[in-house]
Design a protein around this motif. Structure first.
Motif, PDB file in Angstrom:
ATOM      1  N   VAL A  61     -13.249  -9.491  15.951  1.00 42.16           N
ATOM      2  CA  VAL A  61     -12.172  -7.857  15.861  1.00 42.16           C
ATOM      3  C   VAL A  61     -11.584  -7.197  16.845  1.00 42.16           C
ATOM      4  O   VAL A  61     -12.868  -7.407  17.509  1.00 42.16           O
ATOM      5  N   VAL A  62     -10.715  -6.827  17.890  1.00 42.17           N
ATOM      6  CA  VAL A  62     -10.828  -6.497  18.877  1.00 42.17           C
ATOM      7  C   VAL A  62      -9.598  -4.957  18.952  1.00 42.17           C
ATOM      8  O   VAL A  62      -8.673  -5.287  18.133  1.00 42.17           O
ATOM      9  N   LEU A  63     -10.310  -4.049  19.396  1.00 43.50           N
ATOM     10  CA  LEU A  63      -9.704  -2.720  18.948  1.00 43.50           C
ATOM     11  C   LEU A  63      -9.989  -1.820  20.430  1.00 43.50           C
ATOM     12  O   LEU A  63     -11.305  -1.680  21.084  1.00 43.50           O
ATOM     13  N   THR A  64      -8.433  -1.926  20.459  1.00 45.71           N
ATOM     14  CA  THR A  64      -7.721  -1.302  21.563  1.00 45.71           C
ATOM     15  C   THR A  64      -7.119   0.352  21.503  1.00 45.71           C
ATOM     16  O   THR A  64      -6.933   0.364  20.486  1.00 45.71           O
ATOM     17  N   ALA A  65      -6.444   0.903  22.483  1.00 39.96           N
ATOM     18  CA  ALA A  65      -6.321   1.976  21.811  1.00 39.96           C
ATOM     19  C   ALA A  65      -4.423   1.663  21.214  1.00 39.96           C
ATOM     20  O   ALA A  65      -4.376   2.494  20.449  1.00 39.96           O
ATOM     21  N   SER A  66      -4.333   0.263  21.576  1.00 43.00           N
ATOM     22  CA  SER A  66      -2.764   0.226  21.663  1.00 43.00           C
ATOM     23  C   SER A  66      -2.828  -1.138  20.607  1.00 43.00           C
ATOM     24  O   SER A  66      -1.926  -1.451  19.941  1.00 43.00           O
ATOM     25  N   THR A  67      -4.170  -1.379  19.839  1.00 45.59           N
ATOM     26  CA  THR A  67      -4.189  -2.247  18.710  1.00 45.59           C
ATOM     27  C   THR A  67      -4.095  -1.526  18.400  1.00 45.59           C
ATOM     28  O   THR A  67      -4.015  -0.839  17.648  1.00 45.59           O
ATOM     29  N   ALA A  68      -2.488  -2.090  17.008  1.00 46.41           N
ATOM     30  CA  ALA A  68      -2.081  -2.766  16.039  1.00 46.41           C
ATOM     31  C   ALA A  68      -3.023  -2.430  14.875  1.00 46.41           C
ATOM     32  O   ALA A  68      -3.316  -3.624  14.171  1.00 46.41           O
ATOM     33  N   ILE A  69      -3.264  -2.258  14.291  1.00 42.70           N
ATOM     34  CA  ILE A  69      -4.978  -1.355  13.025  1.00 42.70           C
ATOM     35  C   ILE A  69      -4.049  -0.789  11.196  1.00 42.70           C
ATOM     36  O   ILE A  69      -2.771  -0.562  11.575  1.00 42.70           O
ATOM     37  N   LEU A  70      -3.157  -2.925  10.945  1.00 44.12           N
ATOM     38  CA  LEU A  70      -2.110  -2.964   9.929  1.00 44.12           C
ATOM     39  C   LEU A  70      -3.213  -2.082   8.629  1.00 44.12           C
ATOM     40  O   LEU A  70      -4.047  -3.665   8.768  1.00 44.12           O
ATOM     41  N   ASP A  71      -2.695  -1.587   7.399  1.00 48.33           N
ATOM     42  CA  ASP A  71      -3.133  -1.527   6.255  1.00 48.33           C
ATOM     43  C   ASP A  71      -2.776  -2.784   5.147  1.00 48.33           C
ATOM     44  O   ASP A  71      -1.934  -1.724   5.571  1.00 48.33           O
ATOM     45  N   VAL A  72      -3.068  -3.176   4.983  1.00 54.21           N
ATOM     46  CA  VAL A  72      -2.264  -4.352   4.021  1.00 54.21           C
ATOM     47  C   VAL A  72      -2.159  -4.707   2.970  1.00 54.21           C
ATOM     48  O   VAL A  72      -1.539  -5.264   2.169  1.00 54.21           O
ATOM     49  N   THR A  73      -2.852  -3.007   1.883  1.00 53.86           N
ATOM     50  CA  THR A  73      -3.401  -3.054   1.133  1.00 53.86           C
ATOM     51  C   THR A  73      -3.040  -2.956  -0.139  1.00 53.86           C
ATOM     52  O   THR A  73      -2.298  -3.223  -1.427  1.00 53.86           O
ATOM     53  N   GLY A  74      -1.403  -2.112   0.904  1.00 49.31           N
ATOM     54  CA  GLY A  74      -0.135  -1.588  -0.635  1.00 49.31           C
ATOM     55  C   GLY A  74       0.866  -2.496  -0.198  1.00 49.31           C
ATOM     56  O   GLY A  74       0.513  -3.254   0.016  1.00 49.31           O
ATOM     57  N   PRO A  75       1.987  -1.791  -1.043  1.00 51.62           N
ATOM     58  CA  PRO A  75       3.396  -2.849  -1.401  1.00 51.62           C
ATOM     59  C   PRO A  75       4.345  -2.149  -0.007  1.00 51.62           C
ATOM     60  O   PRO A  75       4.988  -3.609   0.364  1.00 51.62           O
ATOM     61  N   GLU A  76       3.117  -1.341   1.196  1.00 47.33           N
ATOM     62  CA  GLU A  76       4.311  -1.599   2.199  1.00 47.33           C
ATOM     63  C   GLU A  76       2.904  -1.557   3.467  1.00 47.33           C
ATOM     64  O   GLU A  76       1.900  -0.899   3.487  1.00 47.33           O
ATOM     65  N   VAL A  77       3.474  -1.922   4.445  1.00 48.04           N
ATOM     66  CA  VAL A  77       2.086  -1.791   5.749  1.00 48.04           C
ATOM     67  C   VAL A  77       1.668  -0.638   6.176  1.00 48.04           C
ATOM     68  O   VAL A  77       2.916   0.643   6.549  1.00 48.04           O
ATOM     69  N   VAL A  78       0.480   0.098   6.495  1.00 49.74           N
ATOM     70  CA  VAL A  78       0.556   1.052   6.768  1.00 49.74           C
ATOM     71  C   VAL A  78      -0.273   0.722   8.186  1.00 49.74           C
ATOM     72  O   VAL A  78      -0.822  -0.031   8.868  1.00 49.74           O
ATOM     73  N   GLU A  79       0.496   1.350   9.249  1.00 48.81           N
ATOM     74  CA  GLU A  79      -0.180   1.175  10.445  1.00 48.81           C
ATOM     75  C   GLU A  79      -1.110   2.721  11.081  1.00 48.81           C
ATOM     76  O   GLU A  79      -0.488   3.540  11.170  1.00 48.81           O
ATOM     77  N   HIS A  80      -2.561   1.953  11.178  1.00 54.66           N
ATOM     78  CA  HIS A  80      -2.432   3.176  12.187  1.00 54.66           C
ATOM     79  C   HIS A  80      -3.422   2.610  13.811  1.00 54.66           C
ATOM     80  O   HIS A  80      -3.056   0.917  14.264  1.00 54.66           O
TER      81      HIS A  80
END
Length: 291
Positions: A216-235
């Protein structure tokens, strides 16, 4: 003995005007600040008790949770000034020779920490009792909590904050930051597992008990996408507590065509019903996360 407020005032003045480093009082303030970092009496960043209590100081992320950390810019200014005060010197450790400005951390046995050769911890970093550094690296200004392991060839950059009970697996790269002084360092909260060859930089906060799968690569601009629900939640800039994260990609259109760009995917949560060790094993098994 100088107070924290007096040290802060002298350091900030010297950072604005380097000529003040000729003054014994200003030089002593810088040296004492680094000594306090080394002893764990000061931290570059620390939990914001006001934010944790939900008071006016809570800085909202827009995602329903506060960034519960405060960065002390003046302490990073002291580190930068310390480099100016130090001259280059030769250091010999057994058959090894080093040529640097910053000495190595000493008193590891008294501190109750384990550093395996050729693991390196610089003066001005703090390790709580029970921390372990395999042949990795911990830079000045960093803080590593008790029960945490910096595994083989893992690096903890300057001013990064590593919580208690954290495992940084082999080859993990935790980025450091000194400039600008007000920039938040990388923060890995308690109980986090960071898989092999993960990179976390640019002030990203990984909240309690999260699991980052290998690569995993995490930067300040990396989209962290929660795909566990019916719609994507972005952090961005934050991995929510207890999340299980793996590398991912998503399409993006450019003038030359459509290409896949890296992102991170939250694919589940660690179980509330089990303790940290069991829940970690369950997360890795249930979600097939590579480590």
């Amino acid at each position: 003995m100088a107070t924290e407020e007096s040290m802060k005032s002298l350091v900030e003045a010297a950072f604005r005007d380097r000529e003040l480093l000729r003054s014994p009082a200003h030089e002593a303030a810088v040296l004492r600040t680094i000594e306090c970092l080394d002893q764990g009496l000061l931290r570059v960043a620390e939990p914001d008790k006001t934010a944790q209590a939900g008071g006016e100081g809570a800085a909202s992320t827009g995602e329903g949770a506060p960034h519960r950390w405060v960065t002390h810019a003046w302490i990073k200014e002291a580190i930068l000034l310390y480099f100016s005060l130090r001259g280059m010197s030769v250091m010999e450790v057994g058959p090894f020779e080093f040529h640097d400005k910053i000495p190595l951390k000493r008193g590891l046995d008294k501190a109750g920490v384990r550093v395996v050769p050729p693991g390196t911890v610089r003066y001005g970093a703090f390790l709580e009792q029970g921390a372990i550094v395999m042949p990795g690296y911990v830079n000045i200004g960093a803080w590593v909590g008790s029960g945490s392991m910096v595994d083989t060839w893992a690096t903890v950059g300057s001013c990064a904050q590593i919580g208690r009970g954290v495992h940084l697996a082999g080859g993990v790269g935790i980025g450091g930051v000194l400039e600008p002084p007000g920039a938040r360092p990388v923060i890995i909260e308690d109980g986090v597992f960071v898989g092999s060859r993960v990179i976390v930089v640019e002030g990203v906060v990984v909240e309690e008990e999260a699991v980052l799968g290998a690569g995993v690569v995490l930067t300040a601009s990396t989209a962290i996408l929660d795909v566990t629900g019916p719609e994507v939640v972005e952090h961005r800039g934050r991995v929510p507590a207890r999340s299980v994260v793996i590398p991912g990609t998503r399409p993006k259109r450019f003038p030359a065509g459509e290409f896949s760009i890296p992102c991170a995917l939250i694919i589940g949560k660690r179980s509330e019903a089990t303790d940290r060790k069991v829940s970690l094993n369950a997360a890795l098994r249930d979600f097939a996360v590579p480590v």
